[in-house]
Design an enzyme around this catalytic site. Structure first.
Site, mmCIF file in Angstrom:
data_model
loop_
_atom_site.group_PDB
_atom_site.id
_atom_site.type_symbol
_atom_site.label_atom_id
_atom_site.label_comp_id
_atom_site.label_asym_id
_atom_site.label_seq_id
_atom_site.Cartn_x
_atom_site.Cartn_y
_atom_site.Cartn_z
ATOM 1 N N LYS A 48 26.761 25.795 78.955
ATOM 2 C CA LYS A 48 26.080 25.472 80.170
ATOM 3 C C LYS A 48 26.801 24.405 80.809
ATOM 4 C CE LYS A 48 23.265 28.894 80.431
ATOM 5 N NZ LYS A 48 24.082 29.896 79.996
ATOM 6 N N ARG A 97 39.417 26.878 59.428
ATOM 7 C CA ARG A 97 39.863 25.511 58.931
ATOM 8 C C ARG A 97 39.309 24.984 57.614
ATOM 9 N NH1 ARG A 97 37.409 23.119 64.271
ATOM 10 N NH2 ARG A 97 35.692 24.672 63.381
#
Ligand code: PNS
Length: 169
Positions: A48, A97
């Site tokens: 947001k 990762r």
């Protein structure tokens, strides 16, 4: 191949990219090597309160990859599988990762497969020096005055400095 069939050599690399890191760059380059074309797809409205708007992120990533003819940058909203289908991609690329990425990525890959069984998710490992990088940490380090040079492309570093100068935190 029918006109609506997926393009076997087109991959979508989706993400928030707020901001693009050198780990993302590494995965995009690997994908561009493996696939005929890669679409870097920036998710609109993931957060947001993003540091960069989706349009800003698209513009920055386009700038970074301006010399790569087979890397396209676009934005998308809604379901990733719908976007990939619409673009006739045959693969979703995601970077892995560390083991900690695995559970979330595994869930997402299987949900996407449930939604669209013909779309394959391909995982790629970045170079070791990028395995600790994340957009969230980059933002935190930068906002606290730390050095991000070498962790993000110069265009991202410049854009972050501009945000900082404009008082955006
Ligand atoms: O870089 P991120 O934030 O880890 O990327 C997450 C992303 C954009 C790949 C994921 O949130 C996504 O695909 N969002 C689109 C909505 C969707 O399809 N949700 C269902 C995923 S199983």
């Amino acid at each position: 191949m029918t006109p609506s069939a997926p393009n076997g050599r087109l991959a979508v690399f989706p993400g928030s990219f707020d901001p693009l890191t050198n780990g993302h760059v590494d995965i995009i380059l690997r994908s561009a090597h493996l696939f005929e074309r890669v679409i870097v797809a920036v998710l609109v409205n993931a957060d947001k309160k993003p540091l960069f708007s989706a349009d800003e992120r698209v513009a920055i990533i386009r700038d970074v990859f301006r010399e790569y003819a087979n890397v396209e940058v676009d934005s998308f909203d809604g379901l990733l599988v719908e976007y990939a289908k619409q673009r006739r991609a045959s693969a979703i690329v995601r970077g892995l990762r560390a083991v900690s990425d695995f559970e979330y990525e595994f869930q997402m890959a299987l949900m996407n497969r449930h939604l669209e069984p013909t779309l394959e998710t391909v995982f790629m490992m970045p170079a070791e020096q990028y395995t600790y990088l994340s957009s969230r940490l980059i933002k935190e380090v930068f906002q606290l005055g730390g050095e991000v040079r070498g962790l993000v492309p110069p265009a991202v570093e410049r854009a972050m400095r501009d945000k900082h100068a404009a008082g955006v935190r």
